[in-house]
Enzyme design. Structure first.
Site, PDB file in Angstrom:
ATOM      1  NE  ARG A 191     -31.557 -19.940  23.775  1.00 52.20           N
ATOM      2  CZ  ARG A 191     -32.029 -20.990  24.437  1.00 52.20           C
ATOM      3  NH1 ARG A 191     -31.914 -22.207  23.901  1.00 52.20           N
ATOM      4  NH2 ARG A 191     -32.614 -20.853  25.594  1.00 52.20           N
TER       5      ARG A 191
ATOM      6  NE  ARG B 177     -32.425 -13.226  26.714  1.00 56.95           N
ATOM      7  CZ  ARG B 177     -33.271 -14.169  27.118  1.00 56.95           C
ATOM      8  NH1 ARG B 177     -34.358 -13.862  27.774  1.00 56.95           N
ATOM      9  NH2 ARG B 177     -33.012 -15.432  26.877  1.00 56.95           N
TER      10      ARG B 177
ATOM     11  NE  ARG C 155     -34.796 -25.365  28.395  1.00 55.30           N
ATOM     12  CZ  ARG C 155     -34.442 -24.112  28.684  1.00 55.30           C
ATOM     13  NH1 ARG C 155     -34.521 -23.671  29.915  1.00 55.30           N
ATOM     14  NH2 ARG C 155     -33.982 -23.304  27.760  1.00 55.30           N
TER      15      ARG C 155
ATOM     16  NE  ARG D 157     -37.045 -22.415  24.760  1.00 54.96           N
ATOM     17  CZ  ARG D 157     -36.461 -21.560  25.598  1.00 54.96           C
ATOM     18  NH1 ARG D 157     -36.703 -21.645  26.884  1.00 54.96           N
ATOM     19  NH2 ARG D 157     -35.630 -20.648  25.151  1.00 54.96           N
TER      20      ARG D 157
HETATM   21  P1  AMP Z   1     -35.800 -17.538  26.957  1.00 58.36           P
HETATM   22  O1  AMP Z   1     -37.019 -18.374  27.082  1.00 58.36           O
HETATM   23  O2  AMP Z   1     -35.677 -16.530  28.057  1.00 58.36           O
HETATM   24  O3  AMP Z   1     -34.555 -18.350  26.780  1.00 58.36           O
HETATM   25  O4  AMP Z   1     -35.972 -16.676  25.625  1.00 58.36           O
HETATM   26  C1  AMP Z   1     -36.088 -17.300  24.370  1.00 58.36           C
HETATM   27  C2  AMP Z   1     -35.829 -16.302  23.269  1.00 58.36           C
HETATM   28  O5  AMP Z   1     -36.797 -15.245  23.329  1.00 58.36           O
HETATM   29  C3  AMP Z   1     -34.492 -15.592  23.327  1.00 58.36           C
HETATM   30  O6  AMP Z   1     -33.441 -16.342  22.750  1.00 58.36           O
HETATM   31  C4  AMP Z   1     -34.790 -14.317  22.544  1.00 58.36           C
HETATM   32  O7  AMP Z   1     -34.845 -14.568  21.147  1.00 58.36           O
HETATM   33  C5  AMP Z   1     -36.203 -14.003  22.994  1.00 58.36           C
HETATM   34  N1  AMP Z   1     -36.205 -13.168  24.215  1.00 58.36           N
HETATM   35  C6  AMP Z   1     -36.669 -13.509  25.448  1.00 58.36           C
HETATM   36  N2  AMP Z   1     -36.530 -12.503  26.309  1.00 58.36           N
HETATM   37  C7  AMP Z   1     -35.943 -11.493  25.629  1.00 58.36           C
HETATM   38  C8  AMP Z   1     -35.505 -10.188  25.965  1.00 58.36           C
HETATM   39  N3  AMP Z   1     -35.631  -9.719  27.221  1.00 58.36           N
HETATM   40  N4  AMP Z   1     -34.937  -9.433  24.996  1.00 58.36           N
HETATM   41  C9  AMP Z   1     -34.805  -9.873  23.742  1.00 58.36           C
HETATM   42  N5  AMP Z   1     -35.173 -11.110  23.347  1.00 58.36           N
HETATM   43  C10 AMP Z   1     -35.742 -11.907  24.275  1.00 58.36           C
END
Ligand code: AMP
Length: 196
Positions: free
Chosen positions: A150, A88, A127, A139
């Site tokens: 985000r 990311r 969702r 979530r």
């Molecule tokens: P997601 O389920 O991919 O939307 O991730 C949820 C949250 O987890 C994100 O908003 C970040 O706070 C954290 N997160 C997930 N993947 C990453 C990553 N590769 N780098 C940094 N934070 C992450």
């Protein structure tokens, strides 16, 4: 096959990753899922990540890089994996490159799901509603206020990866606004063409 799914929150990366798991028999490595599991389990990583995740910001590169480095050494990753929500940041992109090079392997393809931002908040709200209706936990970051943050994080820190992978000749784009089956079919076509 080693694949990255790239796109903003709500683009459909998780849904498509799940379909690729079923089709190719390789695991989906979602750093979001792994971090949520750590929060749930109350581990040291989970304690450090929780507030950052609830605020819609990114967890530190060091934490996520360490999680992924450990995960890709598990036996189920031997045939390949789908990275969902990782890398990311550019630091993470360099880290995964180094991790794979150390193991004598490389990424095959990066698929960017191209979506219209305006539709994304609606998808996130849906969702959350669906999770609630199914009796699953909702979530904490799936709400419009945190979603804005985000999305900002995505544009600031993740969108530069589009150029990064384009320059490496790995980037393929897919219209993420089409219906779920059409997106799956297009990803299938892109992967088949890339394999030739
Ligand atoms: P997601 O389920 O991919 O939307 O991730 C949820 C949250 O987890 C994100 O908003 C970040 O706070 C954290 N997160 C997930 N993947 C990453 C990553 N590769 N780098 C940094 N934070 C992450």
């Amino acid at each position: 096959m080693r694949l990255i799914l790239l796109g903003p929150p709500g683009a459909g990366k998780g849904t498509q990753a799940q379909r690729l798991v079923d089709k190719h028999g390789i695991p989906q490595l979602s750093t979001g899922d792994m971090l949520r599991a750590s929060v749930q389990a109350g581990t040291e990583v989970g304690k450090r990540a929780k507030a950052v995740m609830d605020a819609g910001e990114l967890v530190s590169d060091a934490i996520v890089n360490a999680i992924v480095a450990e995960r890709i050494d598990q036996p189920d990753c031997a045939k390949g994996f789908i990275l969902d929500g990782y890398p990311r940041t550019l630091v993470q992109a360099d880290a995964v490159e180094a991790m794979l090079a150390e193991r004598g392997i490389a990424l095959d393809t990066v698929i960017e799901l191209v979506v219209d931002d305006k539709a994304l908040v609606g998808r996130i709200v849906k969702r959350a509603e669906e999770a609630q209706a199914a009796g699953q936990p909702v979530r904490k970051d799936d709400n419009p206020a945190v979603f804005e943050e985000r999305l900002r994080e995505y544009y600031k820190k993740t969108a530069p990866l589009i150029g990064y992978y384009y320059a490496k000749g790995k980037l393929k784009t897919v219209d993420g606004m089409a219906n779920i089956d059409a997106v799956t079919a297009e990803i299938g076509r892109v992967l088949a063409a890339a394999a030739k």
